[in-house]
Scaffold this active site. Structure first.
Site, mmCIF file in Angstrom:
data_model
loop_
_atom_site.group_PDB
_atom_site.id
_atom_site.type_symbol
_atom_site.label_atom_id
_atom_site.label_comp_id
_atom_site.label_asym_id
_atom_site.label_seq_id
_atom_site.Cartn_x
_atom_site.Cartn_y
_atom_site.Cartn_z
ATOM 1 N N ARG A 1 0.848 -1.192 0.000
ATOM 2 C CA ARG A 1 0.000 0.000 0.000
ATOM 3 C C ARG A 1 0.885 1.244 0.000
ATOM 4 N NH1 ARG A 1 -4.233 -1.957 4.777
ATOM 5 N NH2 ARG A 1 -5.129 -3.737 3.634
ATOM 6 N N ASP B 1 2.488 4.838 -0.270
ATOM 7 C CA ASP B 1 1.918 6.117 0.143
ATOM 8 C C ASP B 1 1.795 7.090 -1.026
ATOM 9 O OD1 ASP B 1 1.955 5.201 2.780
ATOM 10 O OD2 ASP B 1 3.971 5.983 3.128
ATOM 11 N N ARG C 1 10.609 5.348 5.166
ATOM 12 C CA ARG C 1 10.861 6.799 5.116
ATOM 13 C C ARG C 1 11.303 7.344 6.468
ATOM 14 N NH1 ARG C 1 5.395 8.940 2.814
ATOM 15 N NH2 ARG C 1 6.347 10.951 3.303
#
Length: 244
Positions: free
Chosen positions: A50, A52, A197
């Site tokens: 999924r 971002d 991240r």
């Protein structure tokens, strides 16, 4: 009825992530809408990752079940023809009926790209994170080793993560310097929400001298997101491979 697996490449710049949302355009929505146009069926796409908003993929994996008679060897070409230019179907193949793109995955590989030079690049702006100040390459390489292994990565988990456990295994984390570009390559069994991240954002602080590599031990032990570095921008991240 067939269960088909597709390898998808996309530029995530103009999308609000992979997963369908009620009030924003996403990769999943575009894939499902285009499939409906192609097959005449209302199909659900299952994605392995999924990603971002703004994150890219060279090899996202999806699967869907269809009654379409389109020959398997022509499916990728036909599907790509009804998609926008920033999404490409690289391959389509038939898989077992129980195959699930997300639950069958055994690991994922991501890369994060940084452009480390005084001036930004017009051509790289959507695909790299520009950092003007020179990062300490040696410190980045040494710090990356501290995160390889099985740990509780709560400190690198963004709010809103619905994972059942925060324990994850990072199999490898490397930093490669190519001219003015730094490429972080991370492979793991699975990742928490924005984990990659957040890790890169923390390593950047080490490369800038704001933290040192030994702080990573304390950050992991704290199990507190506020003690780690900031979240690196989405533009530099890309999904490289999903392993099965």
């Amino acid at each position: 009825m067939r269960n088909l697996r597709a390898l998808v490449e996309y530029d995530g710049t103009n999308y609000h992530g992979f997963q369908r949302q009620p009030n924003a355009i996403t990769i999943q929505e575009v894939l499902e809408t285009s499939l409906a146009d192609l097959t005449g069926e209302d199909l659900e796409i299952i994605g392995a990752s999924r990603t971002d908003s703004g994150v890219h993929a060279l090899a996202q994996v999806v699967n869907f079940k269809t009654e379409s008679p389109i020959p398997i060897e022509k499916f990728a070409f036909a599907w790509t023809n009804v998609l926008p230019d920033d999404i490409l179907i690289k391959k389509v193949e038939k898989v077992s009926w129980d195959f699930h793109a997300r639950y069958f995955a055994t690991g994922k590989i991501y890369e994060y790209h940084i452009l480390n030079q005084r001036l930004p690049s017009v051509f790289e702006r959507n695909y790299t994170h520009h950092i003007k100040k020179k990062l300490n390459y040696k410190d980045l390489v040494e710090a990356a080793d501290y995160l390889v292994g099985t740990y509780d990565f709560t400190s690198f988990q963004a709010a809103g993560c619905g994972a059942n456990t925060t324990v994850r295994t990072i199999n490898s984390l490397t930093v490669q310097g190519i001219d003015s570009k730094l490429i972080f390559r991370i492979e793991g069994d699975a990742f928490l929400y924005k984990m990659v991240r957040n890790i890169v954002g923390t390593l950047i602080e080490i490369g800038q001298g704001k933290l040192n590599k030994d702080n990573l031990v304390e950050i992991l032990a704290a199990k507190d997101r506020t003690v780690a570095g900031p979240t690196a921008p989405a533009c530099g991240l890309r999904l490289i491979k999903v392993k099965y």
